[in-house]
Motif scaffolding. Structure first.
Motif, short mmCIF file in Angstrom:
data_model
loop_
_atom_site.label_atom_id
_atom_site.label_comp_id
_atom_site.label_asym_id
_atom_site.label_seq_id
_atom_site.Cartn_x
_atom_site.Cartn_y
_atom_site.Cartn_z
N LEU A 44 34.13 -70.59 -45.55
CA LEU A 44 33.69 -69.35 -44.91
C LEU A 44 34.29 -69.15 -43.53
O LEU A 44 34.45 -68.03 -43.07
CB LEU A 44 32.15 -69.33 -44.80
N GLY A 45 34.62 -70.28 -42.85
CA GLY A 45 35.13 -70.17 -41.49
C GLY A 45 34.12 -69.48 -40.59
O GLY A 45 32.91 -69.74 -40.66
N GLU A 46 34.61 -68.57 -39.74
CA GLU A 46 33.71 -67.81 -38.86
C GLU A 46 33.69 -66.33 -39.24
O GLU A 46 33.38 -65.48 -38.41
CB GLU A 46 34.15 -67.99 -37.40
N ASN A 47 34.00 -66.04 -40.49
CA ASN A 47 34.04 -64.64 -40.94
C ASN A 47 32.71 -63.93 -40.76
O ASN A 47 32.68 -62.77 -40.35
CB ASN A 47 34.47 -64.58 -42.41
N ILE A 48 31.61 -64.62 -41.07
CA ILE A 48 30.29 -63.99 -40.97
C ILE A 48 29.97 -63.67 -39.52
O ILE A 48 29.49 -62.57 -39.21
CB ILE A 48 29.21 -64.89 -41.60
N HIS A 49 30.23 -64.62 -38.62
CA HIS A 49 29.98 -64.37 -37.20
C HIS A 49 30.81 -63.20 -36.71
O HIS A 49 30.32 -62.35 -35.94
CB HIS A 49 30.32 -65.63 -36.37
N PHE A 50 32.05 -63.14 -37.13
CA PHE A 50 32.95 -62.05 -36.72
C PHE A 50 32.40 -60.71 -37.18
O PHE A 50 32.40 -59.72 -36.43
CB PHE A 50 34.35 -62.29 -37.29
N ALA A 51 31.92 -60.66 -38.43
CA ALA A 51 31.42 -59.41 -38.98
C ALA A 51 30.11 -58.99 -38.31
O ALA A 51 29.90 -57.81 -38.02
CB ALA A 51 31.21 -59.56 -40.49
N VAL A 52 29.23 -59.95 -38.06
CA VAL A 52 27.92 -59.64 -37.49
C VAL A 52 28.02 -59.24 -36.02
O VAL A 52 27.42 -58.26 -35.57
CB VAL A 52 26.95 -60.84 -37.64
N LEU A 53 28.81 -59.98 -35.27
CA LEU A 53 28.92 -59.73 -33.82
C LEU A 53 29.86 -58.56 -33.49
O LEU A 53 29.70 -57.90 -32.47
CB LEU A 53 29.43 -60.99 -33.11
N GLY A 54 30.84 -58.32 -34.35
CA GLY A 54 31.88 -57.35 -34.03
C GLY A 54 32.97 -58.03 -33.23
O GLY A 54 32.72 -59.04 -32.54
N PRO A 55 34.19 -57.52 -33.28
CA PRO A 55 35.33 -58.22 -32.65
C PRO A 55 35.17 -58.43 -31.14
O PRO A 55 35.53 -59.48 -30.62
CB PRO A 55 36.52 -57.32 -32.97
N GLN A 56 34.62 -57.44 -30.42
CA GLN A 56 34.54 -57.56 -28.97
C GLN A 56 33.62 -58.69 -28.54
O GLN A 56 33.99 -59.56 -27.74
CB GLN A 56 34.08 -56.25 -28.35
N LYS A 57 32.40 -58.73 -29.09
CA LYS A 57 31.44 -59.77 -28.68
C LYS A 57 31.85 -61.14 -29.23
O LYS A 57 31.71 -62.16 -28.54
CB LYS A 57 30.03 -59.41 -29.15
N PHE A 58 32.35 -61.17 -30.45
CA PHE A 58 32.81 -62.43 -31.04
C PHE A 58 33.81 -63.10 -30.12
O PHE A 58 33.72 -64.30 -29.82
CB PHE A 58 33.43 -62.17 -32.41
N ILE A 59 34.78 -62.33 -29.65
CA ILE A 59 35.85 -62.90 -28.84
C ILE A 59 35.38 -63.21 -27.42
O ILE A 59 35.69 -64.27 -26.86
CB ILE A 59 37.08 -61.97 -28.86
N SER A 60 34.60 -62.31 -26.81
CA SER A 60 34.15 -62.55 -25.44
C SER A 60 33.24 -63.79 -25.38
O SER A 60 33.33 -64.58 -24.42
CB SER A 60 33.43 -61.32 -24.88
N ASP A 61 32.39 -63.98 -26.38
CA ASP A 61 31.52 -65.17 -26.41
C ASP A 61 32.35 -66.45 -26.45
O ASP A 61 32.05 -67.43 -25.74
CB ASP A 61 30.60 -65.14 -27.63
N ARG A 62 33.39 -66.47 -27.25
CA ARG A 62 34.20 -67.67 -27.40
C ARG A 62 35.14 -67.88 -26.21
O ARG A 62 35.48 -69.03 -25.89
CB ARG A 62 34.96 -67.62 -28.73
N MET A 63 35.54 -66.82 -25.57
CA MET A 63 36.31 -66.98 -24.33
C MET A 63 35.48 -67.70 -23.28
O MET A 63 35.98 -68.58 -22.57
CB MET A 63 36.76 -65.61 -23.81
#
Length: 476
Positions: A44-63
């Motif tokens: 599954l990887g992080e596909n679910i997190h990406f879909a739930v959070l949306g690209p902006q929040k997914f990336i800013s959280d991990r940055m």
């Protein structure tokens, strides 16, 4: 006893083999300092997190958690390094065809391309490498499109907008951009013929970025089915046009399709029907999904911000007053729409239609002290600069003046990408957005019917209810 050994031996060897593979792979990367991050769940990887959070929040959280420069994740079944900030953009853009090459997920290629091309690299199925594609999308070539764009936008507004007190902007923007692409790329104008392409194409764009499970009832299954229908219809169109060209002995090419049929490569070979179809589909996706989203959010901001609308209206009416009732827009008119284009660019910054783009590493390379191994995929994203206060102070504020003078710093405003793979349709999109703005703004004042309408992410940001607006007609 022998039978028992034959049964037990695989059970013993299987976990040992798995352990050896793991250790060998771990040993292979032990000397490499990989980007920090996590690959999420197996498969599954992080596909679910990406879909739930949306690209902006997914990336800013991990940055914040891992690194503001580059971090690793796993998306679409691939090990991936996400590059962040202006320096990350610059690195990827300037190393195209050196350290990196273009890449699409296999699931996306399965929805869009003929099966024979799915395993091929993107370069092998793309005609964009052919110089004539860039030539017909240059400003000089696009000048002839402006009167057609204006006439079609005028007709669209009179037919689809003017009779109504309220319209939904998003579906109407999609209809206009698809109709225009069919007209300009293939000279298709009959509504019935357009519908035969538009209906299945809508299935493709709705499901091509969904979870790639091809089961009945899923969005991805719809995308696969729609892709087959689109390709079949395009092959028919291509074959009919080839017959026309043969009979008429046409050599100039009246549109993109004719030019594709007439052009030869350096070896004197014509493009195949499948190759032409693949590339028309790619151009339709680019001109349909992202441009209609750009138009939608420009109008959204004009409906929300009366002071911005008033300035755009003043600029547009100054142009309209110089023209007769039947005069169509020209290149010179478009060049006068400087403030309107700044508004459009600020809209592209705040709500970019495309979220970024993929690449594939063709060799091990180092960035920011971390090694990205050969075969890993990379992704650059608009949000790490567009919404970064370091580059755009108070980034959530809508301010077209950011684009006055020299404008934003290099590699910070990237709605069209950059480097050798910068979107070749950038100028086409600019003309289409400005022409549509011109025709709507000179006809109506807009008021959002749902003030706090939610924006969801599919392939592009999408107003949940289609952005309904109330129309206040204006005297022209």
């Amino acid at each position: 006893m022998e039978a028992l050994v034959q049964y037990l031996l695989p059970l013993v060897l299987f976990p040992i083999s798995i352990a050896l593979i793991y250790l060998l792979r771990k040993g292979g990367f032990a000397t490499l300092k990989l980007p920090p991050g996590t690959t999420g769940w197996p498969m599954l990887g992080e596909n679910i997190h990406f879909a739930v959070l949306g690209p902006q929040k997914f990336i800013s959280d991990r940055m914040k958690k891992y690194s503001p420069e580059v971090f690793q994740t796993s998306l679409m079944g691939e090990k991936m390094a996400i590059f962040c900030g202006a320096q990350g953009n610059k690195f990827l853009f300037t190393n195209e065809n050196k350290l990196l090459t273009s890449w699409w997920p296999k699931s996306l290629k399965k929805a869009l391309l003929f099966p024979e091309f799915v395993e091929n690299s993107l370069k092998e199925v793309s005609a964009l490498k052919r110089s004539f594609i860039h030539d017909i999308l240059k400003p000089e070539a696009l000048k002839q499109y402006i009167p057609i764009m204006d006439a079609m936008a005028r007709e669209h507004v009179e037919k689809e907008w003017a009779p109504n007190e309220e319209v939904k902007v998003f579906p109407l923007s999609k209809k206009y951009t698809f109709d225009l692409a069919c007209r300009l790329f293939m000279s298709i104008v009959d509504p019935h013929d357009i519908k035969k392409l538009a209906d299945p194409f809508h299935l493709v764009t709705n499901g091509m970025f969904s979870v790639p499970i091809d089961l009945p009832g899923t969005a991805y299954s719809g995308a696969i089915k729609g892709g087959k229908m689109v390709r079949a219809e395009l092959l028919k169109i291509i074959r009919d046009r080839r017959k026309e060209l043969t009979e008429s002995k046409e050599t100039a090419g009246r549109d993109l399709l004719s030019r594709m049929l007439l052009v030869t490569d350096e070896d004197g070979q014509f493009m195949s029907e499948m190759e032409i179809s693949n590339n028309i589909i790619g151009l339709l996706v680019a001109s349909y999904e992202t441009t209609s989203t750009a138009v939608t959010f420009v109008l959204k901001h004009l409906a929300e911000l009366p002071h911005i609308y008033n300035e755009v209206f003043r600029e547009i009416m100054a142009i309209a007053k110089t023209k007769g009732p039947d005069d169509l827009l020209t290149w010179e008119d478009i060049e006068k729409m400087k403030y309107s284009w700044n508004v459009a660019r600020e809209s592209l910054r705040v709500t970019p239609p495309a979220q970024g783009a993929f690449r594939e590493s063709v060799t091990d390379f180092t960035y920011a002290g971390f090694t990205v191994p050969k075969g890993w995929k990379t992704f650059w994203t608009v949000h790490t600069t567009h919404k970064n206060p370091k580059y755009f102070p108070d980034p959530e504020r809508f301010d077209p003046s950011r684009f006055e003078g020299s404008g934003p710093a290099p590699y910070t405003f990237v709605p069209f990408g950059g480097g050798p793979r910068m979107c070749p349709g950038k100028e086409y999109a600019r003309l289409e957005v400005l022409v549509f703005m011109y025709n709507v703004v000179r006809s109506f004042k807009l008021e959002k019917a749902i003030p706090n309408e939610k924006i969801v992410f599919h392939a592009s940001p999408t107003p949940m209810n289609g952005l309904p607006v109330r129309l206040q007609p204006l005297g022209k």
